[in-house]
Write a protein that holds these residues in place. Structure first.
Motif, PDB file in Angstrom:
ATOM      1  N   ASN A 102       0.796  -1.224   0.000  1.00  0.00           N
ATOM      2  CA  ASN A 102       0.000   0.000   0.000  1.00  0.00           C
ATOM      3  C   ASN A 102       0.829   1.275   0.000  1.00  0.00           C
ATOM      4  O   ASN A 102       0.347   2.318  -0.447  1.00  0.00           O
ATOM      5  N   SER A 125      -8.126   5.073  -1.976  1.00  0.00           N
ATOM      6  CA  SER A 125      -7.726   4.820  -0.598  1.00  0.00           C
ATOM      7  C   SER A 125      -8.908   4.235   0.164  1.00  0.00           C
ATOM      8  O   SER A 125      -9.621   3.374  -0.349  1.00  0.00           O
ATOM      9  N   LYS A 156      -2.609   3.121   4.418  1.00  0.00           N
ATOM     10  CA  LYS A 156      -3.340   3.903   3.415  1.00  0.00           C
ATOM     11  C   LYS A 156      -3.190   5.399   3.685  1.00  0.00           C
ATOM     12  O   LYS A 156      -3.101   6.211   2.753  1.00  0.00           O
TER      13      LYS A 156
END
Length: 353
Positions: A102, A125, A156
């Motif tokens: 991520n 996201s 994130k």
């Protein structure tokens, strides 16, 4: 009216959201480029469409592991936008695993977009980067020092800050969906999404409770809501942003009128013919029976998405949708019922198990 065909680079095309979004792009006549690990699997998913190009690569590698020749070929045809949708969404992993995909994966996507001189970068996201300290979600960056519910949320949030730092190279925008559920019209959804897992757990608890002839107690504070959004609404917002989103802007893809957790439980239990239960505001661990202990252990990673009351601002999203003469979706009881019904085998809605 002439349609302006765009060339769009999309990551995560074999995933739930990425797949549905890519289908929308192809239906509207746009060209898609994507890097995948298994080209045969990807081609089968999109029926070998002539307007999608798959390249073998890995988002964990710089430039996604593409050869110099492939990169040169991509530079020859201008790419209008990159949608970075791929990510690690499975709960319960080590923080390093989330950072690898991520955060570092997003950096590789950003660097590739910069190398290919792509002018628009759009990052998908999650609305839950607001963490545990906030009950009101704003369309702005949150502090990286926020107290997060899990490592996924933190990774994130870190990636969001990274994306914004590239705004000097190209236009960047961030999309934050809440809990994504099935299609609002058909109920169809990827089998791995959150609601499906929750329904499977309740089916298990139903069987266990009935075998022991004991009542089950759901913990559901009256104020708690479940912020769910159908996948087709997520796709609609992402597609609206293809031409009309703005640089350094965040868009919440959330539910302004989320159903209560209690209502969601009743819809699911009604369809499962599960009636040996009560709903309580709280329950002490030491008073739980075997079924309850098992249930709350299995939903431990989902708990903070089920028992909170969150409000998300979405003014930017409403403005974006208005450019396409669209409005935010109101997830009615009928829509929610359709999606839940699609995840429950027909025999379970007509007979006892």
């Amino acid at each position: 009216m002439e349609v302006f065909v765009m060339k769009v680079f999309v990551t995560g095309v074999t995933g739930f959201v990425g797949g549905e979004f890519t289908k929308k792009l192809l239906q509207e006549g746009h060209e898609v480029i994507s890097v995948v690990r298994n080209i045969e699997k990807a081609e089968a998913q999109f029926s070998k469409s002539s307007t999608i190009t798959f390249l073998t690569g890995d988002l964990h590698e710089p430039s996604f592991g593409l050869s110099n020749k492939k990169l040169h070929d991509l530079m020859n045809g201008p790419i209008d936008a990159m949608y970075h949708i791929a990510g690690q969404v499975q709960f319960g992993l080590e923080y390093s695993e989330y950072l690898k995909t991520n955060y570092s994966g997003t950096k590789n996507a950003l660097d590739l977009a910069k190398l290919l001189e792509i002018k628009n970068f759009k990052y998908v996201s999650t609305a839950f980067t607001l963490g545990l300290s906030n009950s009101i979600g704003k369309e702005e960056l949150y502090s990286k020092e926020t107290n997060f519910n899990n490592a996924y949320e933190k990774s994130k949030c870190m990636a969001e800050h990274l994306v914004m730092s590239y705004s000097t190279y190209f236009s960047v925008s961030i999309y934050r969906p809440s809990v994504i559920i099935g299609d609002s019209k058909t109920g169809e959804a990827n089998s791995d999404f959150t609601l499906n897992s929750f329904i499977k757990i309740i089916r298990l608890i139903k069987k266990l409770s009935e075998s022991k002839n004991e009542s089950f107690r759901f913990i559901a504070p009256r104020s708690s809501t479940v912020n769910v959004v159908p996948v087709d609404y997520v796709v609609a917002v992402l597609f609206a942003g293809l031409e009309d989103d703005e640089n350094q802007t965040i868009y919440h893809i959330t539910n302004s009128h989320p159903p209560s957790y209690r209502k969601s439980i009743r819809l699911i239990t009604d369809m499962l013919n599960f009636d040996q239960f009560t709903i309580v505001n709280d329950l002490k661990i030491e008073s739980m029976n075997q079924s309850e202990t098992l249930f709350y252990d299995k939903i431990s990673t989902l708990k903070n998405y089920l028992v909170r009351q969150l409000t998300f601002h979405n003014e930017n999203t409403i403005k974006l949708l208005s450019c396409s003469n669209l409005k935010e979706l109101d997830v009615s009881d009928e829509i929610l019922s359709t999606i839940i019904h699609a995840r429950i085998p027909t025999k379970l809605t007509t007979e006892k198990v």
